[in-house]
Write a protein that holds these residues in place. Sequence first.
Motif, PDB file in Angstrom:
ATOM      1  N   LEU A  11      46.035  43.715  35.435  1.00 58.94           N
ATOM      2  CA  LEU A  11      47.333  43.692  36.114  1.00 58.94           C
ATOM      3  C   LEU A  11      47.962  45.071  36.019  1.00 58.94           C
ATOM      4  O   LEU A  11      48.035  45.654  34.926  1.00 58.94           O
ATOM      5  CB  LEU A  11      48.237  42.645  35.464  1.00 58.94           C
ATOM      6  CG  LEU A  11      49.685  42.588  35.948  1.00 58.94           C
ATOM      7  CD1 LEU A  11      49.742  42.179  37.408  1.00 58.94           C
ATOM      8  CD2 LEU A  11      50.481  41.626  35.073  1.00 58.94           C
ATOM      9  N   THR A  90      45.367  43.698  45.790  1.00 55.19           N
ATOM     10  CA  THR A  90      45.096  42.566  44.918  1.00 55.19           C
ATOM     11  C   THR A  90      43.924  41.746  45.451  1.00 55.19           C
ATOM     12  O   THR A  90      43.921  41.335  46.609  1.00 55.19           O
ATOM     13  CB  THR A  90      46.339  41.672  44.800  1.00 55.19           C
ATOM     14  OG1 THR A  90      47.378  42.401  44.144  1.00 55.19           O
ATOM     15  CG2 THR A  90      46.043  40.405  44.018  1.00 55.19           C
ATOM     16  N   GLN A 110      39.027  40.631  38.415  1.00 58.59           N
ATOM     17  CA  GLN A 110      40.294  40.457  39.123  1.00 58.59           C
ATOM     18  C   GLN A 110      41.170  41.698  38.979  1.00 58.59           C
ATOM     19  O   GLN A 110      41.349  42.222  37.874  1.00 58.59           O
ATOM     20  CB  GLN A 110      41.048  39.245  38.560  1.00 58.59           C
ATOM     21  CG  GLN A 110      42.425  39.030  39.148  1.00 58.59           C
ATOM     22  CD  GLN A 110      42.378  38.550  40.584  1.00 58.59           C
ATOM     23  OE1 GLN A 110      41.611  37.641  40.922  1.00 58.59           O
ATOM     24  NE2 GLN A 110      43.203  39.136  41.454  1.00 58.59           N
ATOM     25  N   THR A 112      45.055  42.729  40.025  1.00 62.85           N
ATOM     26  CA  THR A 112      46.340  42.240  40.523  1.00 62.85           C
ATOM     27  C   THR A 112      47.355  43.376  40.471  1.00 62.85           C
ATOM     28  O   THR A 112      47.554  43.984  39.411  1.00 62.85           O
ATOM     29  CB  THR A 112      46.848  41.056  39.696  1.00 62.85           C
ATOM     30  OG1 THR A 112      45.861  40.014  39.708  1.00 62.85           O
ATOM     31  CG2 THR A 112      48.152  40.518  40.268  1.00 62.85           C
TER      32      THR A 112
END
Length: 115
Positions: A11, A90, A110, A112
């Motif tokens: 993130l 993202t 992932q 983000t």
Amino acid sequence: QVQLVESGGGLVQAGGDLRLSCAASRSIFRVYTMGWYRQAPGNQRELVAAISSGGSTNYADSVKGRFTISRDSAKNTVYLQMNSLKPEDTAVYYCNAKAYRDVYWGRGTQVTVSS
């Protein structure tokens, strides 16, 4: 067979940077084109960047000037340096190795980007 393992996702705030890594289980860069793809929810998987066995690179228009693909043959690792990240970056990012009819994928990492 080739195993690809991605790492480095997470993130980050908009404008921030991340570096993704993709470790291959054996030395393949002399033969395989290595690529980074991404897939956001509801979207198709798309090519982000690729580096050929000869070292040529290409990028999606949406990331040109912000992302850089590179490789370290000694470490059997491909990198994706992502700068100036935007919320639209993202997605789950996948590493890909392709040569002739052989295609291998990693499990994805992932990324983000918060606004």
